[in-house]
Design an enzyme around this catalytic site. Structure first.
Site, PDB file in Angstrom:
ATOM      1  CG  HIS A  90       1.477   2.740  -4.203  1.00 24.54           C
ATOM      2  ND1 HIS A  90       2.223   1.674  -4.657  1.00 24.54           N
ATOM      3  CD2 HIS A  90       2.213   3.296  -3.212  1.00 24.54           C
ATOM      4  CE1 HIS A  90       3.359   1.600  -3.969  1.00 24.54           C
ATOM      5  NE2 HIS A  90       3.384   2.571  -3.077  1.00 24.54           N
ATOM      6  CG  ASP A  92       2.287   1.465  -8.711  1.00 24.33           C
ATOM      7  OD1 ASP A  92       1.748   1.990  -7.712  1.00 24.33           O
ATOM      8  OD2 ASP A  92       3.357   1.878  -9.197  1.00 24.33           O
ATOM      9  CG  ASP A 123       6.281   0.294  -1.429  1.00 25.62           C
ATOM     10  OD1 ASP A 123       5.322   1.072  -1.521  1.00 25.62           O
ATOM     11  OD2 ASP A 123       7.347   0.453  -2.038  1.00 25.62           O
ATOM     12  CD  GLU A 156       4.962   5.728  -4.773  1.00 24.27           C
ATOM     13  OE1 GLU A 156       5.668   6.625  -4.288  1.00 24.27           O
ATOM     14  OE2 GLU A 156       5.379   4.584  -4.952  1.00 24.27           O
ATOM     15  CD  GLU A 157       6.784   1.675  -5.626  1.00 20.96           C
ATOM     16  OE1 GLU A 157       7.767   2.447  -5.697  1.00 20.96           O
ATOM     17  OE2 GLU A 157       6.390   1.163  -4.564  1.00 20.96           O
ATOM     18  CG  HIS A 423      11.575   0.311  -3.533  1.00 19.64           C
ATOM     19  ND1 HIS A 423      11.802   1.588  -3.978  1.00 19.64           N
ATOM     20  CD2 HIS A 423      10.272   0.271  -3.200  1.00 19.64           C
ATOM     21  CE1 HIS A 423      10.685   2.290  -3.904  1.00 19.64           C
ATOM     22  NE2 HIS A 423       9.737   1.513  -3.435  1.00 19.64           N
TER      23      HIS A 423
HETATM   24 ZN   LIG Z   1       5.100   2.832  -1.829  1.00 13.61          ZN
END
Ligand SMILES: [Zn+2]
Length: 454
Positions: A90, A92, A123, A156-157, A423
């Site tokens: 992903h 995003d 990520d 996704e996030e 994150h």
């Molecule tokens: Zn991810």
């Protein structure tokens, strides 16, 4: 002239990969129009589409998903009769959070102490670069031996489910023999790991009523059935003294047979305060990957500020139950509902409403795809054996793909090892991990094609 090993090809491609990851990280592609302009996500999607076209992908398309974001799709046909592998990433990212806590600008890929820092570096923009590296290395080394579909999601996030809905409405689009989700990570740097299980979840809202209205706690307290007290008792019935989840009829003694999670590491990763114990029994891996876990995630009751001396007439709580592989989420929902209905004290009236549910996931680690990946990882990480870990949370897309293509094996790998701090502030990627995992993915595609020919 002898052909150089594919590992050397990947090493030679790393400077370009770093330059590309810098470009991709520079897009502030947080899929939340309230925080970041939509044009940032659109530009990132265009970048991904261009990168696929440059690799001779066909049918490259920006898919408008029902949540208003865009996923990027492309297809690279392989030799006749070769299996099809779907590669997922992903573009995003999570918002940068406290920008002042970043040691370098979040959207500027910055090298420090041998790692590359930047939001999305691990990520999951790095995950897309990993797929590109693997394919380029194969092209330079005799060709890509499988047909490849790539899907790079745009939200996704945010958990808005755009790609899930799109895939369900276009069930042919992502059909594949094997699916590689490049969005998890090794258990630690240097230890090749496939995430082989995910817990499912059920979410319930419970409302409890005891009186027609709130009462004065001086005049009525002591005899009037207090709804908040009843809710506290009801919620307490979901736990044993040691914190183990206790839902009537729900097994809580399953064991994890893969990689173990040392308790000291867990305490550190979970930032548990000194002197505070963990809850539950069994190994840490048993508790977070193989057993159910109930969490009260919200309670509606009067806030402390402005509280009056009243006996409460009603209370409400939201409860999440993580459902381990081997248990059925529908059955678990039924058991939790029955437990809540049975355990309210004093005949308090209880109403339970289901607000969400997802099944757990377990890969077949004896499948040809897993065998191919295990061989590839052992070659890419000399001296190490591939480990299987679980994940306590769920990946809804995984369930969607599993339901749409029950025959396809799903492998979860990626760059999000613990040091990547995904994150959080100061997210980073390890370039060595990018190099080794790209090599592992390339070797996997080759092994897998061979296993299907045999
Ligand atoms: Zn991810």
């Amino acid at each position: 002239m002898t052909a150089r090993p594919i590992s050397e090809t990947i090493a030679s491609l790393m400077p370009r990969a770093k330059a590309e990851l810098s470009e991709l990280v520079a897009f502030q592609s947080v899929a939340d129009p309230a925080q970041f302009p939509k044009s940032e996500c659109e530009a990132a999607a265009d970048w991904v589409a261009d990168a696929l076209r440059a690799e001779d992908f066909q049918d490259v398309a920006l898919l408008d998903t029902p949540d208003g974001t865009r996923s990027v799709y492309g297809f690279l046909p392989g030799p006749a009769g070769a299996p099809t592998v779907l590669l997922y990433a992903h573009y995003d990212v999570q918002p940068p959070l406290d920008e002042s806590a970043w040691l370098s600008p979040p959207f500027e890929l910055t090298e420090r102490d041998g790692r590359w820092y930047g939001r999305g570096s691990a990520d999951c923009k790095g995950g897309f670069i990993m797929h590109l590296l693997a394919l380029r290395a194969l092209k330079a080394d005799g060709g890509v031996p499988v047909s490849v579909k790539v899907i790079v999601e745009g939200s996704e996030e945010q958990g808005t489910g755009g790609l899930e809905r799109y895939a369900e409405a276009h069930p042919e689009l992502l059909a594949a023999d094997t699916i590689v989700i490049g969005d998890t990570g090794n258990f630690r740097v240097g230890l090749p790991t496939v995430t082989a299980t995910l817990r499912g979840m059920t979410m319930l809202r419970v409302t409890l009523d005891t009186l027609e209205g709130n009462l004065h706690s001086g005049q009525f307290g002591g005899a009037a059935p207090d709804a908040l007290a009843a809710m506290i008792q009801l919620l307490a019935s979901l736990r044993a003294e040691d914190g183990t989840t206790t839902v009537d009829g729900l097994a809580t003694d399953t064991e994890w047979d893969g990689l173990q999670y040392p308790e000291a590491d867990f305490r550190k990763d979970a930032k548990v305060l000194d002197g505070v114990g963990l809850i539950g029994t069994g190994t840490v891996a048993d508790r977070i990957w193989a057993r159910p876990a109930v969490t009260v995630i919200g309670i509606d009751c009067p806030p402390v500020v402005g509280a009056t001396p009243s006996v409460q007439a009603s209370a409400r709580a939201q409860i999440s139950l993580r459902v381990p592989p081997g248990q059925d989420a529908v059955e678990a929902t039924g058991l939790l509902t029955a437990h809540l209905e049975a355990h309210a004290p004093w005949g308090a009236r209880v109403a339970v409403e289901q607000v969400g549910q997802g099944q757990p996931f377990r890969a077949d680690t004896s499948s040809p795809a897993y065998t191919s990946m295990a061989q590839a990882m052992e070659a890419a990480y000399p001296g190490e054996k591939m480990q299987t870990s679980g994940m306590g949370g769920s990946i809804p897309l995984c369930n969607t793909l599993d339901a749409l293509y029950p025959e396809a094996e799903i492998l979860l790998i990626g760059l999000s090892e613990p040091e990547a701090q995904i994150h959080a502030v100061n997210e980073s990627v390890s370039p060595e991990e990018l190099e080794r995992l790209s090599l592992a993915e390339a070797l996997f595609l080759r092994n897998y094609a061979e296993s299907k020919r045999a």
